[in-house]
Design a protein around this motif. Structure first.
Motif, short mmCIF file in Angstrom:
data_model
loop_
_atom_site.label_atom_id
_atom_site.label_comp_id
_atom_site.label_asym_id
_atom_site.label_seq_id
_atom_site.Cartn_x
_atom_site.Cartn_y
_atom_site.Cartn_z
N LEU A 17 47.70 13.96 30.09
CA LEU A 17 47.77 15.39 30.35
C LEU A 17 46.73 16.19 29.57
O LEU A 17 46.19 17.17 30.07
N SER A 18 46.48 15.77 28.32
CA SER A 18 45.55 16.53 27.49
C SER A 18 45.14 15.72 26.27
O SER A 18 45.74 14.70 25.95
N ALA A 19 44.10 16.21 25.60
CA ALA A 19 43.63 15.62 24.36
C ALA A 19 43.28 16.77 23.42
O ALA A 19 42.84 17.84 23.86
N SER A 20 43.49 16.56 22.11
CA SER A 20 43.15 17.59 21.13
C SER A 20 42.78 16.94 19.81
O SER A 20 43.10 15.77 19.56
N MET A 81 42.26 12.13 17.01
CA MET A 81 42.43 12.76 18.31
C MET A 81 43.82 12.42 18.81
O MET A 81 44.28 11.29 18.65
N GLU A 82 44.49 13.41 19.38
CA GLU A 82 45.80 13.18 19.98
C GLU A 82 45.66 13.20 21.50
O GLU A 82 45.06 14.12 22.06
N LEU A 83 46.23 12.18 22.13
CA LEU A 83 46.31 12.13 23.59
C LEU A 83 47.76 12.39 23.96
O LEU A 83 48.67 11.79 23.37
N GLY A 89 54.33 10.29 25.92
CA GLY A 89 54.30 11.23 24.80
C GLY A 89 52.94 11.29 24.13
O GLY A 89 51.91 11.05 24.76
N THR A 90 52.94 11.56 22.85
CA THR A 90 51.70 11.75 22.10
C THR A 90 51.29 10.48 21.39
O THR A 90 52.10 9.83 20.73
N VAL A 91 50.01 10.14 21.52
CA VAL A 91 49.42 8.98 20.85
C VAL A 91 48.28 9.50 19.99
O VAL A 91 47.41 10.23 20.48
N THR A 92 48.28 9.17 18.70
CA THR A 92 47.21 9.60 17.79
C THR A 92 46.21 8.47 17.61
O THR A 92 46.58 7.32 17.35
N LEU A 93 44.94 8.80 17.77
CA LEU A 93 43.85 7.83 17.65
C LEU A 93 42.98 8.17 16.45
O LEU A 93 42.78 9.33 16.12
N ASP A 94 42.41 7.13 15.85
CA ASP A 94 41.40 7.28 14.81
C ASP A 94 40.08 6.91 15.50
O ASP A 94 39.84 5.75 15.80
N VAL A 95 39.25 7.91 15.77
CA VAL A 95 38.07 7.73 16.61
C VAL A 95 36.81 7.58 15.76
O VAL A 95 36.49 8.47 14.97
#
Length: 121
Positions: A17-20, A81-83, A89-95
């Motif tokens: 749905l989104s990324a932030s 970054m959160e997807l 739901g929300t998945v947090t990434l270390d980019v």
């Protein structure tokens, strides 16, 4: 960023749905498409992730576009970054920040698990 894969191991379709990220003022979901001899990017409201399938976020395909960086990023730096998915739901990434193909630097993480043009996959 480079290529990133999003795998839906479930039995129902989902969608990104989104990324932030606090490192960017705005992140949009995009796809690249060829229009004659010109490649252009088209903003997408969501990215479908069908049940049991893997979607790849990559330059030249589906990706995230990063805008308004809060700092200059050097190769090797990292940002969160959160997807947000409809069902997962929300998945947090270390980019990781990587060198842009062709030698330039970008804010690219990977658009995807994330992705990039000033981008992530």
């Amino acid at each position: 960023m480079g290529d990133a894969e999003i795998t839906n191991g479930g039995s129902t379709d989902d969608q990104l749905l989104s990324a932030s990220s606090p490192a960017f003022g705005k992140i949009e979901l995009h796809r690249s498409e060829k229009d004659g001899d010109i490649m252009r990017m088209v903003r997408m409201e969501t990215i479908p992730v069908p049940a049991g399938e893997t979607v790849t976020l990559e330059p030249g395909g589906l990706h995230t576009m990063l805008f308004d960086a809060t700092q200059l990023f050097k190769e090797g730096a990292r940002f969160e970054m959160e997807l947000v998915f409809e069902k997962a739901g929300t998945v947090t990434l270390d980019v990781p920040v990587k060198r842009k193909a062709g030698g330039g630097h970008g804010e690219h993480g990977n658009h995807g698990s994330h992705s990039g043009h000033g981008t992530t996959n």
